[in-house]
Design an enzyme around this catalytic site. Structure first.
Site, PDB file in Angstrom:
ATOM      1  N   ASP A 163     -13.109 -10.828   7.352  1.00 56.76           N
ATOM      2  CA  ASP A 163     -11.717 -10.619   7.770  1.00 56.76           C
ATOM      3  C   ASP A 163     -11.632  -9.437   8.731  1.00 56.76           C
ATOM      4  O   ASP A 163     -10.790  -8.544   8.571  1.00 56.76           O
ATOM      5  CB  ASP A 163     -10.824 -10.400   6.550  1.00 56.76           C
ATOM      6  CG  ASP A 163      -9.341 -10.655   6.850  1.00 56.76           C
ATOM      7  OD1 ASP A 163      -9.058 -11.296   7.883  1.00 56.76           O
ATOM      8  OD2 ASP A 163      -8.487 -10.235   6.061  1.00 56.76           O
ATOM      9  N   VAL A 191       0.861  -1.182   0.000  1.00 57.32           N
ATOM     10  CA  VAL A 191       0.000   0.000   0.000  1.00 57.32           C
ATOM     11  C   VAL A 191       0.898   1.233   0.000  1.00 57.32           C
ATOM     12  O   VAL A 191       1.770   1.382   0.859  1.00 57.32           O
ATOM     13  CB  VAL A 191      -0.937   0.024   1.224  1.00 57.32           C
ATOM     14  CG1 VAL A 191      -1.861   1.239   1.150  1.00 57.32           C
ATOM     15  CG2 VAL A 191      -1.753  -1.253   1.307  1.00 57.32           C
TER      16      VAL A 191
END
Length: 691
Positions: free
Chosen positions: A475, A365
């Site tokens: 998640d 990221v």
């Protein structure tokens, strides 16, 4: 041994061995076997996008595995084409969920269907099925895992023969390849001209895989007249040559060309790929001899990594930079736009490694800045990641449907140059996890932690209730809850999200996915997913927030390794205060801690039906915050662990102002809950003059 299938249309077939890296090329034996024309059919079904696939006869194929479900090894001597079929037991993920059945004499080959060359009776006469006879309510999948090489497409052939049913139309089941539904409500009788125990096969072509495994699953259908069951008799997986006319991993790339561009070179290609396999002890080559040569059709789209997604009512918008012909990229343009690769490259300073702000299962990221100064976070998919196309597509599809103050907003995405890049709003303070442990960030106060938990609960509650169908995150963990500059919590990472069950269903049957330490044990055992699986994971997050330690820490003593188990031992003793984050010692009001601990304990109940909804969790966390901030004179809930019922009953008597707040809360369940505060409602609960 290596086995290949190629379609030879000329009188001569040339095999060439070429030394690699100054080594030598050798082979011990070669078998060239002619096989029937109908062994490989030209057409199949493509999984993603779901469409027809043609042109298999023009491809070179390499056999990866050939499996006899529920039976022993079938040696070459027992197969008309001298193939070997191996047992399936070593590939089963949960063998206890499966059972075997054999009735070789029941197999009936019918005219126009598969014959013994397709697969011998020893394959069609044995099967693996659901181990469901003891439980008429069984609802799980039987799953096998097979190793493959990434970045290739694969031909997956299923062999079926219903030798377990006593009549037609008794058996219906679903078939999955990875996360894709390959066949729904499969009725083998209808596929085999209403002949019971007649062999049948189905061919599917996968997308180019970024993973090194293929999961094959069978599970019960909603259409069942008897015990739920699903069967599989045999399986074949074959690698398909890529756009470089190669079957070698050293040349693996995401395909971009047409299927039909390589037909003139098939013989030489197989030779080159064989030459690379220097240590091959024996090479067996199966040649599919075709009496006709099909005119090759351009198949652009089948060989693409994936079809570019279009959202916003089917319109795909391009956003450019000073180097492109698009409009200026701007967060103000709303989300759901396709960004050209050059825009993302410019925003991230050429994917500067010093701009990396996180690394996950999908990839890195990067912090970025658009031309208008808007800060963004760009998640760039790693082609060799275990997460890939399915997660990328799911993330876009999910976030394009939702807009909520406590869900991270998707600004756009990029799918050029075989890239998979997601562009989000930038969250200045990073993950909740980084504020709890593993970094040098200042410790959060108890009030800040409660407000973070409340924000995350609002986001999850919206997912579960704010859409036509519940959306299950799958998640939930502290690393997927992000904080903006004001420490407002937002739930992120929807790559594993799943649409919830239909109204008349209690759960979704699916392969188990999630993060170790947060995974709902009931979901893991039964492969039955509900919103309560998210509730369990959120309960683990609550304890993580309270104790400021990893959920799994192997460096600790055995009894302390698992945070959830360790914390619940202290909770049941009524001594949860002994394990809170030392920086919070003496700063949490006992009533607030008690309510928080009760909430976490309820979330971690063994069975989903015993867990609260996210709405209940949200109310209790709001109450814990009010107990922390208010002076309580005699708590009427001192001995109560009721999650919501008593609170609702009391609130109904609070007068108009409280009623407005409750109504506002209920109306917001279909929109954005983040702007609704329960403080006025709960102030009546915790102040004596409001009772």
């Amino acid at each position: 041994m290596k086995e290949y299938l190629v379609n030879v249309t000329l009188d001569n077939f040339v095999i060439t061995f070429t030394p690699s890296n100054n080594s030598v090329a050798f082979v011990n034996a070669i078998e060239v076997v002619s096989v029937p024309d109908d062994l490989i059919v030209d057409d199949a079904l493509a999984l993603n996008p779901r469409s027809g696939y043609s042109g298999l006869l023009t491809q070179a194929l390499e056999t990866v595995i050939r499996v006899n479900m529920g039976g022993p090894t079938v040696s070459s001597g027992a197969d008309p084409l001298h193939r070997t079929w191996v047992p399936d037991t070593s590939f089963l993920i949960l063998p206890n969920l499966a059972s075997n059945f054999s009735s070789i004499g029941a197999v009936k080959y019918v005219k126009g269907g598969p014959n013994e060359n397709t697969a011998p009776p020893t394959v069609y006469g044995t099967l693996t099925q659901m181990n469901s006879k003891s439980d008429p309510l069984s609802n799980f999948n039987v799953t096998w895992k097979f190793d493959v090489e990434p970045e290739f497409q694969y031909l997956v052939r299923f062999h079926f023969c219903d030798i377990v049913s006593k009549g037609l139309n008794e058996l219906y089941f679903d078939v999955y390849i990875d996360s894709f539904l390959a066949a729904k409500d499969l009725d083998l009788g209808a596929k085999s001209n209403n002949v019971l125990a007649a062999p049948y096969f189905m061919d599917f072509v996968t997308s180019p895989s970024v993973d090194n495994k293929i999961l094959i699953s069978i599970g019960p259908s909603d259409v069942n007249n008897d015990y739920p069951n699903a069967i599989l008799n045999g399986l074949e997986i074959m690698k398909i040559n890529n756009s470089m006319s190669s079957l070698s991993a050293s040349t693996a790339v995401f395909p971009t060309g047409n299927h039909g561009s390589n037909s003139q070179k098939v013989g030489v290609i197989v030779g080159v790929s064989l030459g690379i396999l220097c240590a091959v002890a024996m090479v067996g080559i199966f040649l599919v001899l075709s009496k006709r040569r099909r005119q090759l059709l351009a198949q652009q789209g089948h060989s693409k990594t994936w079809v570019p997604l279009s959202i916003n009512d089917g319109t795909s918008h391009t956003m450019g930079s000073k180097y492109s012909y698009g409009t200026t990229a701007s967060a103000a343009s709303n989300f759901g736009y396709r960004f050209p690769f050059v825009v993302v490259q410019e925003a991230t300073n050429g994917f500067d490694e010093s701009w990396v702000i996180g690394i996950g299962g999908f990839g890195k990221v990067y912090k970025g800045e658009l031309n208008d100064g808007t800060k963004v976070a760009c998640k760039r998919g790693n082609p060799r990641s275990h997460q890939g196309l399915a997660e990328f597509r799911t993330e876009i599809e999910m976030l394009s449907q939702f807009r909520h103050r406590h869900l991270v907003s998707l600004i756009g995405y990029c799918d050029e140059r075989n890239e998979m890049i997601l562009i989000y709003e930038y969250m200045e303070k990073g993950t909740v996890k980084s504020h709890l442990y593993g970094s040098n960030l200042p410790s959060l106060s108890w009030k800040e932690r409660l407000e973070i938990c409340i924000g995350a609960a609002r986001g999850l509650h919206y997912l579960h209730t704010g859409y036509a169908k519940a959306v299950i995150h799958r998640d939930v963990k502290s690393a997927n809850i992000l904080l903006d500059e004001n420490l407002m919590a937002k739930v992120a990472d929807f790559g594993l999200s799943k649409t919830g069950p239909e109204i008349d269903q209690t759960h979704v049957s699916t392969a188990v996915k999630g993060s170790f330490g947060y995974l709902d044990p009931e979901y893991f055992r039964r492969q039955q997913l509900t919103e309560k699986s998210d509730v369990y994971s959120f309960g683990v997050v609550l304890l993580e927030v309270l104790c400021a330690r990893p959920v799994i820490d192997p460096s600790l003593s055995r009894e302390m390794v698992n945070l959830a188990e360790w914390s619940m031992k202290w909770q049941k003793k009524g001594e949860l205060a002994r394990i809170v984050d030392p920086t919070l010692a003496g700063k949490i009001r006992p009533d607030s801690l008690r309510k928080f601990g009760e909430t976490a304990e309820k979330c971690l109940a063994d069975f989903g039906v015993d867990r609260p909804s996210m709405g209940d969790v949200l109310w209790n966390l709001e109450y814990a915050l009010q107990l922390q901030e208010a002076v309580v004179q005699g708590d009427p809930e001192e001995n109560s662990t009721n999650m919501i019922g008593e609170l609702s009953a009391q609130i109904n008597n609070f007068g108009h102002e409280a009623s407005v707040s409750v109504a506002q809360f209920e109306a917001s369940s279909l929109d954005d809950l983040s702007g609704v505060s329960m403080s006025k409602v709960f102030s009546q609960l915790v102040k004596s003059e409001g009772r």
